[in-house]
Design a protein around this motif. Structure first.
Motif, PDB file in Angstrom:
ATOM      1  N   THR A 108       4.604  15.388  -4.209  1.00  0.00           N
ATOM      2  CA  THR A 108       4.933  16.444  -4.850  1.00  0.00           C
ATOM      3  C   THR A 108       5.243  17.787  -4.207  1.00  0.00           C
ATOM      4  OG1 THR A 108       2.431  16.993  -4.623  1.00  0.00           O
ATOM      5  CG2 THR A 108       3.034  16.141  -6.734  1.00  0.00           C
ATOM      6  N   SER A 109       5.145  17.347  -2.714  1.00  0.00           N
ATOM      7  CA  SER A 109       5.310  18.540  -1.616  1.00  0.00           C
ATOM      8  C   SER A 109       5.335  17.690  -0.290  1.00  0.00           C
ATOM      9  CB  SER A 109       4.372  19.412  -1.335  1.00  0.00           C
ATOM     10  OG  SER A 109       3.014  19.000  -1.268  1.00  0.00           O
ATOM     11  N   LEU A 110       5.652  18.517   0.860  1.00  0.00           N
ATOM     12  CA  LEU A 110       5.765  18.185   1.976  1.00  0.00           C
ATOM     13  C   LEU A 110       4.458  17.894   2.725  1.00  0.00           C
ATOM     14  CD1 LEU A 110       7.350  17.353   4.700  1.00  0.00           C
ATOM     15  CD2 LEU A 110       7.332  19.572   5.352  1.00  0.00           C
ATOM     16  N   SER A 111       3.423  18.829   2.208  1.00  0.00           N
ATOM     17  CA  SER A 111       1.976  18.547   2.875  1.00  0.00           C
ATOM     18  C   SER A 111       1.450  17.547   2.219  1.00  0.00           C
ATOM     19  CB  SER A 111       1.202  19.903   2.344  1.00  0.00           C
ATOM     20  OG  SER A 111       1.129  20.195   1.062  1.00  0.00           O
ATOM     21  N   ASP A 112       1.664  17.260   0.858  1.00  0.00           N
ATOM     22  CA  ASP A 112       1.289  15.900   0.126  1.00  0.00           C
ATOM     23  C   ASP A 112       1.753  14.590   0.988  1.00  0.00           C
ATOM     24  OD1 ASP A 112       0.436  14.174  -1.787  1.00  0.00           O
ATOM     25  OD2 ASP A 112       2.095  14.405  -3.274  1.00  0.00           O
ATOM     26  N   ALA A 113       3.170  14.811   1.453  1.00  0.00           N
ATOM     27  CA  ALA A 113       3.521  13.505   2.232  1.00  0.00           C
ATOM     28  C   ALA A 113       3.065  13.594   3.628  1.00  0.00           C
ATOM     29  CB  ALA A 113       5.099  14.001   2.366  1.00  0.00           C
ATOM     30  N   GLN A 162       9.068  15.515   8.103  1.00  0.00           N
ATOM     31  CA  GLN A 162       9.613  16.602   7.519  1.00  0.00           C
ATOM     32  C   GLN A 162      10.977  16.361   7.547  1.00  0.00           C
ATOM     33  OE1 GLN A 162       8.814  20.423   9.042  1.00  0.00           O
ATOM     34  NE2 GLN A 162      10.123  21.407   7.450  1.00  0.00           N
ATOM     35  N   GLY A 163      11.544  15.884   8.374  1.00  0.00           N
ATOM     36  CA  GLY A 163      13.206  15.907   8.296  1.00  0.00           C
ATOM     37  C   GLY A 163      13.458  14.541   7.486  1.00  0.00           C
ATOM     38  N   SER A 164      12.642  13.649   7.722  1.00  0.00           N
ATOM     39  CA  SER A 164      13.064  12.271   6.960  1.00  0.00           C
ATOM     40  C   SER A 164      12.808  12.461   5.366  1.00  0.00           C
ATOM     41  CB  SER A 164      12.227  11.210   7.404  1.00  0.00           C
ATOM     42  OG  SER A 164      12.594  10.996   8.669  1.00  0.00           O
ATOM     43  N   PHE A 165      11.756  13.288   5.088  1.00  0.00           N
ATOM     44  CA  PHE A 165      11.521  13.445   3.600  1.00  0.00           C
ATOM     45  C   PHE A 165      12.714  14.207   2.829  1.00  0.00           C
ATOM     46  CE2 PHE A 165       8.898  16.537   0.587  1.00  0.00           C
ATOM     47  CZ  PHE A 165       8.753  15.256  -0.285  1.00  0.00           C
ATOM     48  N   PRO A 180       0.768  -1.271  -0.048  1.00  0.00           N
ATOM     49  CA  PRO A 180      -0.187   0.060  -0.040  1.00  0.00           C
ATOM     50  C   PRO A 180       0.743   1.230   0.106  1.00  0.00           C
ATOM     51  CG  PRO A 180      -0.745  -1.577   1.561  1.00  0.00           C
ATOM     52  CD  PRO A 180       0.481  -2.063   1.046  1.00  0.00           C
ATOM     53  N   GLY A 181       0.535   2.236  -0.737  1.00  0.00           N
ATOM     54  CA  GLY A 181       1.358   3.353  -0.884  1.00  0.00           C
ATOM     55  C   GLY A 181       1.041   4.212  -2.168  1.00  0.00           C
ATOM     56  N   THR A 182       1.773   5.202  -2.521  1.00  0.00           N
ATOM     57  CA  THR A 182       1.579   5.763  -3.866  1.00  0.00           C
ATOM     58  C   THR A 182       2.296   5.348  -4.888  1.00  0.00           C
ATOM     59  OG1 THR A 182       3.747   7.241  -3.236  1.00  0.00           O
ATOM     60  CG2 THR A 182       1.592   8.084  -2.621  1.00  0.00           C
ATOM     61  N   ARG A 192      13.278  12.436  -6.707  1.00  0.00           N
ATOM     62  CA  ARG A 192      11.996  11.962  -6.293  1.00  0.00           C
ATOM     63  C   ARG A 192      11.555  10.873  -5.403  1.00  0.00           C
ATOM     64  NH1 ARG A 192       9.797   9.985 -11.550  1.00  0.00           N
ATOM     65  NH2 ARG A 192      11.728   9.171 -11.559  1.00  0.00           N
ATOM     66  N   VAL A 193      10.571  11.047  -4.758  1.00  0.00           N
ATOM     67  CA  VAL A 193      10.508  10.106  -3.454  1.00  0.00           C
ATOM     68  C   VAL A 193       9.061   9.835  -3.308  1.00  0.00           C
ATOM     69  CG1 VAL A 193      10.574  10.268  -0.802  1.00  0.00           C
ATOM     70  CG2 VAL A 193      12.514  11.080  -2.183  1.00  0.00           C
ATOM     71  N   TYR A 194       8.837   8.549  -2.926  1.00  0.00           N
ATOM     72  CA  TYR A 194       7.374   7.994  -2.832  1.00  0.00           C
ATOM     73  C   TYR A 194       7.189   7.338  -1.432  1.00  0.00           C
ATOM     74  CZ  TYR A 194       8.642   3.515  -4.526  1.00  0.00           C
ATOM     75  OH  TYR A 194       9.405   2.191  -4.516  1.00  0.00           O
TER      76      TYR A 194
END
Ligand code: MV4
Length: 501
Positions: A142-147, A181-184, A135-137, A199-201
């Motif tokens: 696209t952004s921190l708030s998305d994350a 936030q830090g990990s992202f 399960p996931g994206t 790019r990260v998912y």
């Protein structure tokens, strides 16, 4: 379509280059090796029909030098190029270039490599093909708030992964929202430096899974079959150490399901040649697609030993346009196989690479033992390449027989001049959690205990001292010098004492 292959350039080194040369010999195909400065006297050079120097030792100037390799392929007038594993094997640009230049690339199409190289694109493709994914994206964040939003929806813990490449680089576990936030940011930076792509998912984090992979083979006529699973959970920092087949965790029903999922995965990217679909298996025996390796793998021999299929010869046949030499129903597992990767690393010193000259090498053999090795006595282990010096593979009718043979062979192995992880391999295969099959990907960090290994060295040194004292005692009474029976102690310990001095 039929494409005759009479000569193959092997764009690799070490044991896999030797493995490919052996397949070619059996098929009466001319072999062209390439080598760097430090590989002048390596087995792959000596065993090939022709060998060309391609540059200095660093990979970027030799085994990764596409221009040079293509130039040699032209000069030697070869029909095909086999990339082995690592180096250029999963480089879509190289695969395309090889075929544009009129050579056969022994592997999948550039398009298949590319489809599986982008990890989010691969997840999307798998989802659409009906292959279970974690399960996931299926799109990069696209952004921190998305994350934050995605992670909250999935539920913590989550795992941040790089879209640009696999193998654990750029991976970050996030246990709670405040750490996101830090990990992202950290994951983005690591992904950028590892893959040139930030790019990260996000995926749900699966705790203590098993790593199970399925070997598939597909030809250009639409035939695709799987050769069962390999369990590769014994690894350290994403470097596999021990693999086995079949897995104790897999029964016939799961094997069929995973095998069918793997075939679906291969078909979804129009895959041709040998490939591996990696899955995670959770405690409830749910399995999830992880990534696909679009190359022959290091651990392919365990599958060869239990299925009888020569995977490298089959790769060459497929690249020649032939149909698969077997059908799914022909694949029946016979017995059990285990592989230990022998690395030039010090198990008592946090697996620090051990470089130097291999002064003496006596490899084990005997019933049920296969060894694939790309170095010989006198060769130098350098910092330039992977520290794997050999693969020891044991086969038995039962897992117990295979384990007994592996234990015997590891203790028979003598390598002097460099330190190897052989003692650690012995330690692992004697561990209760390895023996009962309950081990997971966390084994080396959670269950394996280097202090116990250290103790086993000490115990052996005491035993050796006692044996030596007894010998001196006997010598005084006996005129005949007693033969020092080296097999009273394990060869690896003998090796270690030699280095210690
Ligand atoms: C995971 C995971 C747990 N949950 N994904 C490691 C390398 C890369 N191929 C993917 N990896 C993992 N992905 C989710 N969602 C745990 C690992 C993982 C792992 C996977 C296979 C073999 C060894 C591993 C060691 C640590 C972590």
């Amino acid at each position: 379509m039929k494409h005759t292959i009479k000569s193959i350039l092997i764009a690799n080194r070490g044991e896999i280059a030797v493995r490919i040369i052996r397949a070619c010999r059996e098929l009466k195909i001319r072999t062209i090796a390439v080598f760097s400065d430090s590989d002048r006297t390596s087995p792959h050079v000596l065993l090939s029909d022709e060998a060309y120097h391609i540059g200095p030792s660093p990979s970027s100037h030799s085994y990764l030098n596409q221009d040079m390799i293509i130039a040699i392929a032209k000069k030697a007038d070869v029909d095909a190029i086999h990339p082995g594993y690592g180096f250029l094997s999963e480089n879509a640009t190289f695969a395309q270039r090889v075929s544009n230049e009129g050579f056969i690339f022994i592997g999948p199409s550039a398009a298949s490599i590319e489809a599986m190289g982008d990890k989010t694109a691969a997840r999307k493709l798998m989802k659409e093909a009906g292959v279970p994914i974690v399960p996931g994206t299926i799109k990069p964040l696209t952004s921190l708030s998305d994350a934050h939003q995605v992670a909250t929806n999935i539920g913590y813990p989550v795992l941040l992964k790089a879209a640009g490449g696999g193998g654990g680089k750029g991976m970050r576990i996030v246990e709670e929202d405040k750490d996101l936030q830090g990990s992202f940011k950290a994951a983005q930076n690591e992904a950028r430096s590892a893959f040139g792509d930030d790019r990260v998912y996000i995926e749900k984090y699966i705790r203590a899974p098993k790593h199970i992979e399925i070997q598939i083979m597909a030809d250009e006529h639409g035939n695709c079959a799987h050769l069962g699973e390999r369990e590769c959970s014994i690894q350290r920092r994403h470097q596999k150490i021990i693999e086995e087949a079949p897995s104790l965790a897999i029964d016939r029903r799961i094997r069929d399901e995973m095998g069918n999922a793997a075939i679906k995965a291969a078909k979804a990217c129009n895959y041709v040649n040998a490939g591996t679909i990696e899955f995670l298996l959770d405690e409830k025996k749910n399995f999830y697609f992880l990534e696909m390796n679009t190359r022959v793998q290091v651990e392919h021999p365990v599958t060869e030993l239990i299925t009888g299929v020569d995977i490298v010869k089959e790769q060459i046949a497929i690249a020649s346009g032939k149909p698969l030499s077997f059908k799914q129903k022909d694949i029946v597992a016979n017995g059990h196989a285990i592989e230990c990767r022998i690395y030039a690393e010090d198990p008592l010193n946090n697996f620090l690479p051990s470089i130097g000259t291999v002064k003496r090498l006596q490899a084990p053999s005997g019933p049920g033992i296969r060894e694939d090795r790309g170095i010989q006595q006198g060769n130098e282990i350098t910092v330039h390449y992977d520290p794997m010096v050999s693969k020891l593979i044991a086969w038995g009718r039962t897992r117990n027989e295979a384990l007994g043979r592996m234990d015997r062979a590891l203790n028979e192995y003598l390598i002097q001049g460099i330190i190897t992880n052989i003692p650690a391999c012995i330690h692992v295969i004697r561990h209760p959690r390895f023996i009962d099959g309950s081990y997971t990907t966390h084994f080396m960090s959670d269950d394996y205990n280097p202090e116990e290994l250290r103790k086993s060295y000490d115990d052996e040194l005491i035993a050796v001292a006692i044996a030596a004292a007894a010998m001196v005692h006997r010598q005084k009474k006996q005129p005949v010098l007693p033969l020092v029976k080296q097999n009273k102690i394990s060869q690896w310990k003998y090796q270690y004492r030699m280095i210690d001095k």
